[in-house]
Motif scaffolding. Structure first.
Motif, mmCIF file in Angstrom:
data_model
loop_
_atom_site.group_PDB
_atom_site.id
_atom_site.type_symbol
_atom_site.label_atom_id
_atom_site.label_comp_id
_atom_site.label_asym_id
_atom_site.label_seq_id
_atom_site.Cartn_x
_atom_site.Cartn_y
_atom_site.Cartn_z
ATOM 1 N N ALA A 37 0.820 -1.211 0.000
ATOM 2 C CA ALA A 37 0.000 0.000 0.000
ATOM 3 C C ALA A 37 0.853 1.261 0.000
ATOM 4 O O ALA A 37 0.507 2.257 -0.646
ATOM 5 N N SER A 38 1.980 1.238 0.708
ATOM 6 C CA SER A 38 2.838 2.415 0.817
ATOM 7 C C SER A 38 3.659 2.630 -0.453
ATOM 8 O O SER A 38 4.330 1.709 -0.933
ATOM 9 N N LYS A 39 3.628 3.839 -0.991
ATOM 10 C CA LYS A 39 4.392 4.155 -2.193
ATOM 11 C C LYS A 39 5.896 4.067 -1.945
ATOM 12 O O LYS A 39 6.652 3.586 -2.793
ATOM 13 N N THR A 40 6.340 4.536 -0.790
ATOM 14 C CA THR A 40 7.783 4.492 -0.487
ATOM 15 C C THR A 40 8.265 3.055 -0.309
ATOM 16 O O THR A 40 9.358 2.709 -0.741
ATOM 17 N N ASN A 41 7.439 2.224 0.321
ATOM 18 C CA ASN A 41 7.798 0.810 0.452
ATOM 19 C C ASN A 41 7.851 0.147 -0.912
ATOM 20 O O ASN A 41 8.756 -0.648 -1.201
ATOM 21 N N ARG A 42 6.886 0.474 -1.764
ATOM 22 C CA ARG A 42 6.820 -0.115 -3.106
ATOM 23 C C ARG A 42 8.022 0.313 -3.940
ATOM 24 O O ARG A 42 8.617 -0.485 -4.670
ATOM 25 N N ARG A 43 8.421 1.566 -3.820
ATOM 26 C CA ARG A 43 9.566 2.072 -4.565
ATOM 27 C C ARG A 43 10.847 1.334 -4.157
ATOM 28 O O ARG A 43 11.678 0.982 -4.994
ATOM 29 N N PHE A 44 10.999 1.088 -2.857
ATOM 30 C CA PHE A 44 12.176 0.364 -2.375
ATOM 31 C C PHE A 44 12.166 -1.083 -2.868
ATOM 32 O O PHE A 44 13.176 -1.592 -3.370
ATOM 33 N N VAL A 45 11.029 -1.753 -2.738
ATOM 34 C CA VAL A 45 10.948 -3.173 -3.082
ATOM 35 C C VAL A 45 11.178 -3.402 -4.579
ATOM 36 O O VAL A 45 11.765 -4.411 -4.980
ATOM 37 N N LYS A 46 10.757 -2.469 -5.427
ATOM 38 C CA LYS A 46 10.985 -2.603 -6.865
ATOM 39 C C LYS A 46 12.479 -2.669 -7.173
ATOM 40 O O LYS A 46 12.901 -3.321 -8.121
ATOM 41 N N LYS A 47 13.306 -1.982 -6.375
ATOM 42 C CA LYS A 47 14.757 -2.060 -6.529
ATOM 43 C C LYS A 47 15.300 -3.347 -5.905
ATOM 44 O O LYS A 47 16.164 -4.016 -6.484
ATOM 45 N N PHE A 48 14.784 -3.682 -4.730
ATOM 46 C CA PHE A 48 15.327 -4.818 -3.987
ATOM 47 C C PHE A 48 15.104 -6.143 -4.726
ATOM 48 O O PHE A 48 15.959 -7.034 -4.677
ATOM 49 N N VAL A 49 13.961 -6.292 -5.420
ATOM 50 C CA VAL A 49 13.689 -7.565 -6.103
ATOM 51 C C VAL A 49 14.667 -7.823 -7.249
ATOM 52 O O VAL A 49 14.752 -8.955 -7.747
ATOM 53 N N LYS A 50 15.425 -6.800 -7.669
ATOM 54 C CA LYS A 50 16.384 -6.980 -8.757
ATOM 55 C C LYS A 50 17.759 -7.430 -8.255
ATOM 56 O O LYS A 50 18.647 -7.718 -9.053
ATOM 57 N N THR A 51 17.942 -7.506 -6.939
ATOM 58 C CA THR A 51 19.244 -7.878 -6.379
ATOM 59 C C THR A 51 19.413 -9.389 -6.346
ATOM 60 O O THR A 51 18.437 -10.147 -6.383
ATOM 61 N N GLN A 52 20.675 -9.822 -6.254
ATOM 62 C CA GLN A 52 20.933 -11.252 -6.077
ATOM 63 C C GLN A 52 20.503 -11.715 -4.698
ATOM 64 O O GLN A 52 20.149 -12.880 -4.511
#
Length: 501
Positions: A436-451
């Motif tokens: 629901a949180s935009k800031t959380n979503r923005r972070f997770v979109k980057k994190f899912v691309k990590t090894q």
């Protein structure tokens, strides 16, 4: 791991030792640079590799993961070695050399012999990573540290080291006791090194029966105890009990050194940099501090595992590791600070553990994590830490970071869709859009691309059920809390409506 010693027929043990927390690291995949230095690769003993880009390619191909949990039943260790400094035939320099080894390996097949030779050839370099400019000393503070070697097949061996000045009159050179094991349990092996050190002061012959008994004992499962019987001349028979805690996810880490060197805010910024798999260099005087702090930093990533170059104490001849373009987490002794500063590096977080400062940074470390969740971590860390035991401190420091992952990616299992054969497929887009949180979503979109995340989710896709571990326990607790909160909110709403009626 708790250790109890019950002396019988003689006096008890001396005072407790320093803790051997943290892991130093090195990889067989350090590539041409390391193999050339050690001449480990069969048929190749050429000059050092001066092109850091070449080493970087092999560094990237070899992944170093966090230490696994052990169910018990394995052997405690593979080798005990003593590494001493011996003067070279030419010049006044010294080189580290194995002068004692237990057990002696015999009747090995040719391939096994070559693998053992590679392992044993690498050990001295990491026992004395600070170069060969030594001179006899009359005083030297003992240091407890560790390193990790990754074999060609990906299996890991951990070296637990105690470096000290042996007893004796006059100036002398330090030596290292090193235990090689596949098991990650640093507090336990520090206690074992105490026993080795104690026996070595009597005679090398006294070490043998103790290590033989340890080698024949099975490593206990979580919550279980193994008792060793040991005899020491003039002391009698001792019974040493080794007990593992039921919850073993923090038995291999100690956050005390990290807390002593850095503020909570700085620890959070290091965590944020590690989460995005950036380059992080730690500087410190002592091997113990480097080893403990870098392993503690990596442990903050639980339940995820650092999947890139990981060398908590970089040997002098491998300092060009800091020029690699790929992510890394390494520790360098302060004496090499200027060499590091003069190296060509981009987007590095350079941490001075001696002064508690960042010498270099990208500049956005405070903005990587969602602000509210970052404040939650900071507030949790600041509550009541002064009154806690070492075990409680570990839980207190780790807890807020685990909770961070629970709140950001704890819903992952609901977005793994399974086919009839049981194979799972992660629904990435739906997963981060569920936040629901935009800031959380923005972070997770980057994190899912990590090894970090990719390796974790690959394991989850293979497993039909979420792993029954500490992280899953915290996810279930968080989900239950959310349900209770919704129930309370509904009850409060009904109460307000009834009052109006």
């Amino acid at each position: 791991m708790k250790v109890k010693v019950s002396p019988r027929g003689g006096q008890g043990l001396g005072a407790g030792p320093e803790r051997a927390q943290g892991t130093g690291g090195a990889m067989d995949g350090l590539g041409r640079r390391l193999r050339a230095s050690l001449k480990l690769k069969r048929g190749r003993g050429g000059p050092h590799q001066d092109n850091p880009g070449e080493g970087a390619k092999e560094l990237e191909r070899t992944q170093e993961h966090a230490l696994p949990s052990f169910a018990g039943g394995q052997h405690f260790f593979e080798y005990l070695v003593v590494v001493s400094l011996k003067k070279k035939r030419s010049g006044d320099d010294y080189e580290p050399t194995i002068t004692y080894q237990f057990p002696k390996r015999e009747n090995l097949l040719r391939g096994q012999q070559e693998e053992e030779e590679r392992l044993l050839s690498a050990i001295p370099l990491f026992c004395f990573p600070d170069g060969n400019e030594w001179a006899p000393l009359t005083e030297y503070p003992r240091e407890t540290f560790s390193f990790v070697l990754t074999n060609v097949d990906g299996s890991r061996k951990i070296g637990y080291c105690r470096r000290l000045l042996p007893a004796g009159p006059g100036p002398r050179l330090p030596k290292v006791y090193c235990i090689i094991s596949c098991i990650g349990c640093f507090g336990l092996f520090s206690k074992i090194l105490d026993e080795v050190e104690k026996r070595h002061q009597i005679s090398m012959a006294v070490i043998y029966p103790f290590m033989q008994g340890l080698r024949e004992a099975a490593f206990p499962a979580p919550g279980k105890t193994v008792t060793l019987k040991s005899f020491i001349p003039d002391s009698g028979t001792e019974f040493i009990s080794l007990t593992r805690p039921l919850d073993s996810h923090l038995e291999h880490v100690d956050f005390s050194s990290l807390l002593h060197c850095l503020s909570f805010e700085q620890i959070i910024q290091i965590f944020a940099s590690a989460v995005l798999e950036r380059k992080i260099i730690f500087l410190a005087e002592g091997l113990s501090t480097l080893s403990q702090c870098i392993h503690a930093a990596a442990a903050l990533l639980y339940p995820f595992s650092w999947a890139h170059t990981y060398i908590p104490v970089v040997p002098e001849r491998l300092l060009d590791t800091v020029c690699c373009p790929t992510p890394f987490m390494v520790g360098v002794q302060m004496r090499f600070r200027q060499e590091v500063m003069d190296s060509p590096m981009e987007e590095v977080l350079l941490v001075n553990l001696c002064e508690g400062t960042f010498l270099l940074s990208v500049g956005d470390e405070k903005d990587i994590l969602p602000p509210k969740l970052q404040d939650d971590i900071l507030n949790s860390l600041g509550r009541g830490i002064e009154l806690k035991t070492p075990e409680e401190i570990n839980e207190h420091v780790s807890g807020p970071f685990v909770q961070f992952f629970v709140k950001t990616v704890g819903h992952y299992a609901s977005y793994i869709k399974r086919e009839s054969n049981g194979q799972g497929y992660f629904q990435e887009r739906s997963f981060y859009k569920a936040l629901a949180s935009k800031t959380n979503r923005r972070f997770v979109k980057k994190f899912v691309k990590t090894q970090l995340f990719s390796l974790f989710i690959q394991e989850a896709e293979k497993s039909k059920n979420p792993p029954a571990g500490y992280f899953q326990k915290k996810i279930l607790e968080y989900e239950e809390q959310k349900k209770q909160k919704k129930t309370r909110e509904k009850t409060d709403t009904r109460t307000v409506v009834n009052r109006r009626d």
